[in-house]
Scaffold this motif. Structure first.
Motif, short mmCIF file in Angstrom:
data_model
loop_
_atom_site.label_atom_id
_atom_site.label_comp_id
_atom_site.label_asym_id
_atom_site.label_seq_id
_atom_site.Cartn_x
_atom_site.Cartn_y
_atom_site.Cartn_z
N ARG A 25 43.40 28.09 -4.91
CA ARG A 25 43.57 26.79 -5.57
C ARG A 25 43.69 26.99 -7.09
O ARG A 25 44.55 26.39 -7.74
CB ARG A 25 42.40 25.86 -5.25
N GLU A 29 46.85 25.98 -9.48
CA GLU A 29 46.70 25.17 -10.68
C GLU A 29 47.29 25.89 -11.89
O GLU A 29 47.95 25.27 -12.73
CB GLU A 29 45.24 24.83 -10.91
N ARG A 32 51.08 25.72 -11.66
CA ARG A 32 51.56 24.39 -12.05
C ARG A 32 51.50 24.22 -13.56
O ARG A 32 52.42 23.67 -14.17
CB ARG A 32 50.76 23.29 -11.36
N TRP A 61 47.06 18.93 -4.09
CA TRP A 61 47.04 17.72 -4.89
C TRP A 61 47.28 16.50 -4.03
O TRP A 61 47.92 16.57 -2.99
CB TRP A 61 48.09 17.79 -6.00
N PRO A 90 46.64 15.08 -14.36
CA PRO A 90 45.96 16.38 -14.23
C PRO A 90 44.94 16.60 -15.31
O PRO A 90 44.97 16.01 -16.34
CB PRO A 90 47.10 17.38 -14.32
#
Length: 90
Positions: A25, A29, A32, A61, A90
């Motif tokens: 995860r 992140e 992204r 997400w 975010p």
């Protein structure tokens, strides 16, 4: 092609050497954060799976559609039931 024909999208499966869902995860992140400007990548659809259980996927997400056409960028399990543009970032 008719108005109902939609070109197929391709999925990029990116195996890692990570051994925990939290690590995977965190990598998603980070990707992204660094590649969010690349419009060919749909980060909202990002899912995670174990190497030998790829049919069991965990959404990263929320990605719920928001008024105005945007999508919720908070974690998939964020509290609050329904998403609103003023708190989904975010």
């Amino acid at each position: 092609m008719t108005e109902y024909d939609v070109p197929s999208r391709w999925i990029l499966h990116l195996p890692t050497t990570l051994t925990s869902v939290d690590g995977a995860r965190a990598l998603a992140e980070a990707l992204r954060g660094s590649l969010g400007h690349v419009t060919a990548i749909d980060f909202g659809e990002t899912t995670l799976s174990e190497e030998d259980r790829q049919f069991v996927r965990t959404r990263v997400w929320c990605d719920q559609r928001l008024p105005g056409g945007g999508r919720c960028a908070l974690p998939a399990d964020h509290p609050g039931g329904s998403c609103r543009a003023d708190r989904c970032s975010p």
